[in-house]
Design an enzyme around this catalytic site. Sequence first.
Site, mmCIF file in Angstrom:
data_model
loop_
_atom_site.group_PDB
_atom_site.id
_atom_site.type_symbol
_atom_site.label_atom_id
_atom_site.label_comp_id
_atom_site.label_asym_id
_atom_site.label_seq_id
_atom_site.Cartn_x
_atom_site.Cartn_y
_atom_site.Cartn_z
ATOM 1 N N HIS A 1 0.871 -1.181 0.000
ATOM 2 C CA HIS A 1 0.000 0.000 0.000
ATOM 3 C C HIS A 1 0.909 1.233 0.000
ATOM 4 C CE1 HIS A 1 -2.656 3.080 1.556
ATOM 5 N NE2 HIS A 1 -2.141 3.023 2.766
ATOM 6 N N ASP B 1 -28.431 -21.207 15.874
ATOM 7 C CA ASP B 1 -29.683 -21.941 16.035
ATOM 8 C C ASP B 1 -29.686 -23.098 15.053
ATOM 9 O OD1 ASP B 1 -30.004 -20.353 13.753
ATOM 10 O OD2 ASP B 1 -32.102 -19.922 14.150
ATOM 11 N N TYR C 1 -6.170 9.078 1.643
ATOM 12 C CA TYR C 1 -6.283 9.664 2.973
ATOM 13 C C TYR C 1 -5.066 10.544 3.223
ATOM 14 C CZ TYR C 1 -3.143 5.904 4.634
ATOM 15 O OH TYR C 1 -2.087 5.045 4.807
#
Length: 824
Positions: A231, A554, A265
């Site tokens: 990255h 369940d 960013y």
Amino acid sequence: MTGPLRDPLDARVVIIGAGIVGCSLADELTARGWRQVTVLDQGPLPAPGGSTSHAPGLVFQTNPSKTMTEFAAYTVRRLGSLDDGGRPCFHPVGGLEIATTEARWADLHRKAGLAASWGVRGGLLDPHQCRKLWPLLDESTVLGGFHTPDDGLARAVPACRAQTARAERRGARFLGRHTVTGIERAHGRVTGVVTDHGVIPADHVVSAAGFWGPVIGALAGVEVPLLPLAHQYATTAPLPELAGAHDPSEETGRPILRHQDRDLYFREHVDAAGVRLGIGSYAHRPMPVDPFTVPAYDDAPVMPSSLPFTEADFAPSWRDSVALLPALGASRIADGFNGVFSFTPDGMPVLGESRTLRGFWLAEAVWVTHSAGVAKAVAEWMTDGRPATDVHECDLARFEDAQRSPAYVAERGAQNFVEVYDVLHPLQPMAQPRPLRTSPFYPRQQELGAFFLEAGGWERPHWYEANAPLAVGLDLPERDAWSARYWSPIAAAEAAVTRERVALYDMTPLRRLEVTGPGALDFLQRMTTNQLAKKPGAVTYTLLLDAAGGIRSDLTVARLAADRFQVGANSPADLDWLLRHAPADVGVRDITSGTCCIGVWGPLARDLVQPLTRDDFSHRAFGYFKARRTHLGHVPVTALRLSYVGELGWELYTTADLGLRLWDTLWEAGRAHGAIAAGRSAFNSLRLEKGYRAWGADMTTEHHPHEAGLGFAVHPAKGDFLGRAALEGLSEETATRKLTCLTLDDPAAVVLGKEPVRVGGAPAGYVTSAAYGHTVGRCVAYAWLPAAAAVPGTAVHIEYFGRQLAATVAQEPLFDPQMMRIRC
């Protein structure tokens, strides 16, 4: 380990990896009193060269996953309480996500709803308010932003130092420059870790090795489905426009800025030279890294996790950065690198203890954002037997066998990198590799124009274009663009035909386990909540609990013979759980792939099925929640009288080789009754009208049966079972929160799930699952609410993309509360 430990606090723990996860885990374990904790790393401490050593430290709490949000929130609290030499380990500068497209601006409204659901402070800002927080922004390009004031920047290496010091004071030891070369084991358990400095005995080994996780896993014979990827991160020259705004000791002052429309960013770096910007990019091509070829610390040019910067890959991101922050046009990239970190096939961490090698734990694919939260969960798991936070989305046992192949891990991991900042719909499937798993009915489904979505590798029809004529003329409310994605009005027609005639549903992806052996009944009695000591031919709905009474899953258990049961389960983790506990005289195996299932449901289901068999399918002879072996035409089937849609019908199981013949037999017989094939979209609508819960969405280990409305599945009188003691004194009356049925007041309004529910204007809960109820004529949503608000008639509001939609607590089930349509 040669025998049981005299004192659990004397368990010998070896943590492999001294990054932020390993150091946080040592801190958490020693805080709980564990005395013999050793942390190893191949590099020098406190920055041994893994992802932590180069991490930019962004901590954004809001996430579509409640679990990941809780991990991040704990990380903020934990690191915010630490200091290193008197300097904080976390800077709560906040976060700012900006939108430059209408799609992103809408998504930020959705994200603000997620934040409200999970208890994260946040608010939407206009462009001018965004520019006040970030003066370099070109305000004309911004539609708005989402500001989270409690997010911030972690100083990862100092946080490691601080937690190391605390753990060492409690007796832990940290050993740098210890390369792991083997994992010793005996009788299915770890016994030690082999290093280039000798063997360290161990009762528990935790791989917190980051992108080296697959390497450590290979030494232990445990698959670690993780792909390291590079990255890009670059830093600019000092920017005079930002000079003088901050004290250099603060390192940063402005919120973390995310420009997700361009996969970028930004964060500040403040030092004596001035203020620089760090820029991270996900906009470039995926750059996979083979963890087995990553050099050792001393052989790496900088550090093992830092690869040379590829300027050509970053060039488009630089242009996008300048467009958003024009002042950068007079600056330049001063430095950069390609940093390695980890992705999994679904983008989530890999946590938990291996079943095949007991005592070997994984805490992998964890970013700094979630590091302390993950460490807390794993420490609780090791010391208490369960994490307080539900971790089913992160459990290493969650992956199907088909999802563990190196090719699958590589393809899905790379795609997760590409999509890390994308606006993703909750139903949006991965594009590849598809199709991977298909039922035997797949050719017929294609002929009918099935629209497929994917889950667990399975292709699942959500509706059939062949049914489009049935939707003509239906009076349906118009949907907004978001709720209209992966939906069709055809689903409404399919739901109507199910209620009025009969439909065929492909239920093959439902997990099927076979439990056999002389101890099978006693085993299932111990593991589940309901009474299973019934005659062969009985079917029982029951629950798997953990020791604290939380709902692990369940199940639908069919007793087919005295010592043979077919269990309808939810995930691979259910198989793993049962195998962990099964005694020697019980066999547990997954039979899903070798079998298939068609649900035949609707008021004409008996008319369709009865002529195909010589057995009596009347209600008297074949009652609800019963099972039998029979033949339909030439096909041997196991028929279970069950219904997840609230209509008469059966689940019909056969082997995969006979699946197509079963479909064709039922299809031909159904022509006279107007039978259709129906998809998961109609199925979900119908099951919510009937009030049937979906484990993993509506309830998890964080909930007990009585608050989930499942107390009827608990039978304490049968004797002891796992979790029974934890339920003593609990009831629906004592529950402080409840899973609650809501209906939206406006028949045209639709929500999809995870939206905040407001009571008296304040967030009080969140939606678990929702769908438009075509029979009841409005959207049905289930939500967790305080018990005081879970009273029929209570008015609430559900926040949907910033709009407050009026809803009302309803008495459940909404459809056929007397069960007349099923029991006929």
